[in-house]
Design a protein around this motif. Structure first.
Motif, PDB file in Angstrom:
ATOM      1  N   LEU A  57     -39.677 -16.502  30.079  1.00  0.00           N
ATOM      2  CA  LEU A  57     -39.177 -17.805  28.868  1.00  0.00           C
ATOM      3  C   LEU A  57     -40.360 -18.034  27.948  1.00  0.00           C
ATOM      4  CD1 LEU A  57     -37.870 -20.361  31.411  1.00  0.00           C
ATOM      5  CD2 LEU A  57     -36.513 -19.428  29.659  1.00  0.00           C
ATOM      6  N   ASN A  58     -41.521 -17.615  28.475  1.00  0.00           N
ATOM      7  CA  ASN A  58     -42.786 -18.012  27.665  1.00  0.00           C
ATOM      8  C   ASN A  58     -43.483 -17.025  26.944  1.00  0.00           C
ATOM      9  OD1 ASN A  58     -43.434 -16.533  29.938  1.00  0.00           O
ATOM     10  ND2 ASN A  58     -44.785 -18.003  30.877  1.00  0.00           N
ATOM     11  N   ARG A  59     -42.646 -16.085  26.406  1.00  0.00           N
ATOM     12  CA  ARG A  59     -43.621 -15.104  25.425  1.00  0.00           C
ATOM     13  C   ARG A  59     -43.671 -15.569  24.119  1.00  0.00           C
ATOM     14  NH1 ARG A  59     -41.436  -9.157  27.823  1.00  0.00           N
ATOM     15  NH2 ARG A  59     -42.996  -9.297  29.605  1.00  0.00           N
ATOM     16  N   ASN A  60     -44.866 -15.224  23.655  1.00  0.00           N
ATOM     17  CA  ASN A  60     -44.990 -15.819  22.160  1.00  0.00           C
ATOM     18  C   ASN A  60     -44.600 -14.352  21.338  1.00  0.00           C
ATOM     19  OD1 ASN A  60     -46.023 -16.256  19.470  1.00  0.00           O
ATOM     20  ND2 ASN A  60     -47.743 -17.589  20.283  1.00  0.00           N
ATOM     21  N   ILE A  61     -43.558 -14.625  20.959  1.00  0.00           N
ATOM     22  CA  ILE A  61     -42.942 -13.340  20.201  1.00  0.00           C
ATOM     23  C   ILE A  61     -43.533 -12.989  18.827  1.00  0.00           C
ATOM     24  CG2 ILE A  61     -40.573 -12.588  19.015  1.00  0.00           C
ATOM     25  CD1 ILE A  61     -40.543 -12.945  22.244  1.00  0.00           C
ATOM     26  N   GLU A  62     -43.876 -14.176  18.171  1.00  0.00           N
ATOM     27  CA  GLU A  62     -44.738 -14.257  16.625  1.00  0.00           C
ATOM     28  C   GLU A  62     -46.117 -13.252  17.048  1.00  0.00           C
ATOM     29  OE1 GLU A  62     -46.670 -16.737  13.230  1.00  0.00           O
ATOM     30  OE2 GLU A  62     -45.712 -17.724  14.995  1.00  0.00           O
ATOM     31  N   GLU A  63     -46.558 -13.689  18.113  1.00  0.00           N
ATOM     32  CA  GLU A  63     -47.845 -13.138  18.563  1.00  0.00           C
ATOM     33  C   GLU A  63     -47.860 -11.677  18.684  1.00  0.00           C
ATOM     34  OE1 GLU A  63     -50.301 -14.139  22.184  1.00  0.00           O
ATOM     35  OE2 GLU A  63     -51.340 -15.239  20.499  1.00  0.00           O
ATOM     36  N   LEU A  64     -46.635 -11.327  19.746  1.00  0.00           N
ATOM     37  CA  LEU A  64     -46.378  -9.832  20.083  1.00  0.00           C
ATOM     38  C   LEU A  64     -46.247  -8.878  18.954  1.00  0.00           C
ATOM     39  CD1 LEU A  64     -44.393 -10.404  23.028  1.00  0.00           C
ATOM     40  CD2 LEU A  64     -46.487  -9.622  23.201  1.00  0.00           C
ATOM     41  N   ILE A  65     -45.221  -9.469  17.899  1.00  0.00           N
ATOM     42  CA  ILE A  65     -45.030  -8.573  16.778  1.00  0.00           C
ATOM     43  C   ILE A  65     -46.032  -8.379  15.928  1.00  0.00           C
ATOM     44  CG2 ILE A  65     -43.722  -8.611  14.595  1.00  0.00           C
ATOM     45  CD1 ILE A  65     -41.426 -10.019  16.335  1.00  0.00           C
TER      46      ILE A  65
ATOM     47  N   PHE B  55     -45.045  -9.982   8.703  1.00  0.00           N
ATOM     48  CA  PHE B  55     -43.566 -10.643   8.575  1.00  0.00           C
ATOM     49  C   PHE B  55     -43.393 -10.717   7.144  1.00  0.00           C
ATOM     50  CE2 PHE B  55     -45.385 -12.391  12.640  1.00  0.00           C
ATOM     51  CZ  PHE B  55     -44.325 -11.952  13.520  1.00  0.00           C
ATOM     52  N   LYS B  56     -42.140 -10.180   6.978  1.00  0.00           N
ATOM     53  CA  LYS B  56     -41.496 -10.575   5.481  1.00  0.00           C
ATOM     54  C   LYS B  56     -40.767 -11.608   5.564  1.00  0.00           C
ATOM     55  CE  LYS B  56     -38.928  -7.376   2.300  1.00  0.00           C
ATOM     56  NZ  LYS B  56     -38.284  -5.981   2.273  1.00  0.00           N
ATOM     57  N   ASP B  57     -40.251 -12.096   6.742  1.00  0.00           N
ATOM     58  CA  ASP B  57     -39.660 -13.234   6.816  1.00  0.00           C
ATOM     59  C   ASP B  57     -39.607 -13.877   8.240  1.00  0.00           C
ATOM     60  OD1 ASP B  57     -37.737 -15.479   6.375  1.00  0.00           O
ATOM     61  OD2 ASP B  57     -35.821 -14.172   6.957  1.00  0.00           O
ATOM     62  N   LEU B  58     -40.056 -15.002   8.577  1.00  0.00           N
ATOM     63  CA  LEU B  58     -40.079 -15.307   9.928  1.00  0.00           C
ATOM     64  C   LEU B  58     -39.496 -16.787   9.812  1.00  0.00           C
ATOM     65  CD1 LEU B  58     -41.316 -15.511  12.834  1.00  0.00           C
ATOM     66  CD2 LEU B  58     -43.508 -16.222  12.208  1.00  0.00           C
TER      67      LEU B  58
ATOM     68  N   PHE C  75     -35.860 -21.919  22.154  1.00  0.00           N
ATOM     69  CA  PHE C  75     -36.644 -21.777  20.832  1.00  0.00           C
ATOM     70  C   PHE C  75     -36.574 -20.535  20.495  1.00  0.00           C
ATOM     71  CE2 PHE C  75     -40.480 -21.569  18.260  1.00  0.00           C
ATOM     72  CZ  PHE C  75     -40.740 -22.459  17.436  1.00  0.00           C
ATOM     73  N   GLN C  76     -36.294 -20.352  19.037  1.00  0.00           N
ATOM     74  CA  GLN C  76     -35.864 -18.863  18.356  1.00  0.00           C
ATOM     75  C   GLN C  76     -36.862 -18.543  17.476  1.00  0.00           C
ATOM     76  OE1 GLN C  76     -32.237 -17.459  19.146  1.00  0.00           O
ATOM     77  NE2 GLN C  76     -32.883 -18.755  20.927  1.00  0.00           N
ATOM     78  N   TYR C  77     -37.079 -17.280  17.495  1.00  0.00           N
ATOM     79  CA  TYR C  77     -37.950 -16.596  16.225  1.00  0.00           C
ATOM     80  C   TYR C  77     -37.076 -15.439  15.616  1.00  0.00           C
ATOM     81  CZ  TYR C  77     -42.264 -18.125  19.232  1.00  0.00           C
ATOM     82  OH  TYR C  77     -43.220 -18.648  20.144  1.00  0.00           O
ATOM     83  N   TYR C  78     -36.876 -15.396  14.493  1.00  0.00           N
ATOM     84  CA  TYR C  78     -36.123 -14.382  13.823  1.00  0.00           C
ATOM     85  C   TYR C  78     -36.547 -14.043  12.572  1.00  0.00           C
ATOM     86  CZ  TYR C  78     -33.548 -18.738  12.290  1.00  0.00           C
ATOM     87  OH  TYR C  78     -33.329 -19.861  11.680  1.00  0.00           O
ATOM     88  N   GLY C  79     -35.991 -13.051  12.059  1.00  0.00           N
ATOM     89  CA  GLY C  79     -36.607 -12.744  10.872  1.00  0.00           C
ATOM     90  C   GLY C  79     -36.833 -10.976  10.676  1.00  0.00           C
ATOM     91  N   GLU C  80     -37.371 -10.580   9.640  1.00  0.00           N
ATOM     92  CA  GLU C  80     -37.806  -9.199   9.422  1.00  0.00           C
ATOM     93  C   GLU C  80     -39.376  -9.192   9.401  1.00  0.00           C
ATOM     94  OE1 GLU C  80     -36.895  -6.070   5.808  1.00  0.00           O
ATOM     95  OE2 GLU C  80     -36.223  -8.186   5.604  1.00  0.00           O
ATOM     96  N   ALA C  81     -39.715  -7.763   9.864  1.00  0.00           N
ATOM     97  CA  ALA C  81     -40.896  -7.603   9.673  1.00  0.00           C
ATOM     98  C   ALA C  81     -41.189  -6.135   9.183  1.00  0.00           C
ATOM     99  CB  ALA C  81     -41.738  -7.735  10.970  1.00  0.00           C
ATOM    100  N   VAL C  82     -42.376  -5.687   8.606  1.00  0.00           N
ATOM    101  CA  VAL C  82     -42.527  -4.198   8.177  1.00  0.00           C
ATOM    102  C   VAL C  82     -44.002  -3.692   8.645  1.00  0.00           C
ATOM    103  CG1 VAL C  82     -41.214  -4.615   6.163  1.00  0.00           C
ATOM    104  CG2 VAL C  82     -43.629  -5.385   5.957  1.00  0.00           C
ATOM    105  N   LYS C  83     -44.074  -2.380   8.798  1.00  0.00           N
ATOM    106  CA  LYS C  83     -45.035  -1.976   9.239  1.00  0.00           C
ATOM    107  C   LYS C  83     -46.615  -2.302   8.292  1.00  0.00           C
ATOM    108  CE  LYS C  83     -44.638   2.582  10.791  1.00  0.00           C
ATOM    109  NZ  LYS C  83     -43.973   3.732  11.034  1.00  0.00           N
ATOM    110  N   THR C  84     -47.766  -2.629   8.836  1.00  0.00           N
ATOM    111  CA  THR C  84     -48.837  -2.825   7.996  1.00  0.00           C
ATOM    112  C   THR C  84     -49.452  -1.602   7.513  1.00  0.00           C
ATOM    113  OG1 THR C  84     -50.109  -3.249  10.133  1.00  0.00           O
ATOM    114  CG2 THR C  84     -49.286  -5.080   9.055  1.00  0.00           C
TER     115      THR C  84
END
Length: 216
Positions: free
Chosen positions: A176-184, A191-194, A207-216
């Motif tokens: 339940l308690n993973r910080n998705i933003e931090e992991l990605i 993040f292109k969109d978060l 609590f939702q995290y959703y969007g699009e990310a690209v490789k740095t």
């Protein structure tokens, strides 16, 4: 004591094999989760890798005018059986690899898009799985994600941390308690969109995290 342990292992084995896949399919198919799928999954394009394909709840949301192939990865054989039956109803190119997301035997830079939907919570080593995503994604490809995780308020977080061990046992390893933003972010993506928000349901799990990310 030994008999009790054996009995409890047997009961958990039956629960995980026969009941849990249907329970997860039902819970993850609730309206709030489906709305998020409808917002994110149609953005996937080209050759798609779906991490934690589970019972195939994302399939109805793909835009098959833009997607030419989907490869679904998941170690949960019972859930993948449900996904396979869903895939048969679609006139599309969907295949499955019954394996862990932390080690996928595929060539680097093979995919235009990766979709991760309500899976990072259950993967034992999410950072390793995301490093596999980065390896398999083309340099100009996109990671589309929708996950639940750590809430912003300390009071909700306290309950998430408290309930997490028991929840994990009954919910197929879900944390339940993973910080998705931090992991990605830690995995070499930007993040292109978060977006972050609650959907309908108990705050500890919505609590939702959703969007699009690209490789740095």
């Amino acid at each position: 004591s030994w008999n009790r342990r054996t009995r409890s292992k047997l009961i958990m084995g039956i629960y995980e094999k026969y009941f849990l896949p249907k329970l997860l399919d039902c819970c993850c198919g609730l309206e709030g989760f489906q709305k998020k799928r409808a917002q994110v999954v149609p953005k996937a394009y080209g050759k798609v890798l779906e991490i934690g394909v589970g019972s195939g709840l994302n399939f109805d949301h793909y835009n098959f005018d833009k997607v030419n192939e989907i490869v679904g990865v998941d170690p949960a054989v019972s859930s993948v059986a449900i996904a396979k039956s869903r895939a048969l109803k679609l006139d599309s190119n969907i295949s499955f690899i019954e394996a862990s997301a932390e080690s996928i035997d595929l060539d680097p830079f093979s995919f235009d898009s990766v979709v991760v939907g309500y899976s990072l919570c259950t993967i034992p080593d999410p950072l390793l799985a995301l490093s596999e995503v980065k390896r398999l994604l083309k340099n100009d490809g996109s990671l589309f994600f929708l996950e639940h995780g750590l809430a912003p308020e300390p009071n909700v977080q306290k309950w998430q941390h408290r309930i997490a061990p028991m929840w994990k046992k009954i919910a197929g390893g879900c944390n339940l308690n993973r910080n998705i933003e931090e992991l990605i972010s830690l995995s070499g993506f930007e993040f292109k969109d978060l977006k972050k928000k609650y959907i309908k349901g108990p705050k500890i799990a919505s609590f939702q995290y959703y969007g699009e990310a690209v490789k740095t």
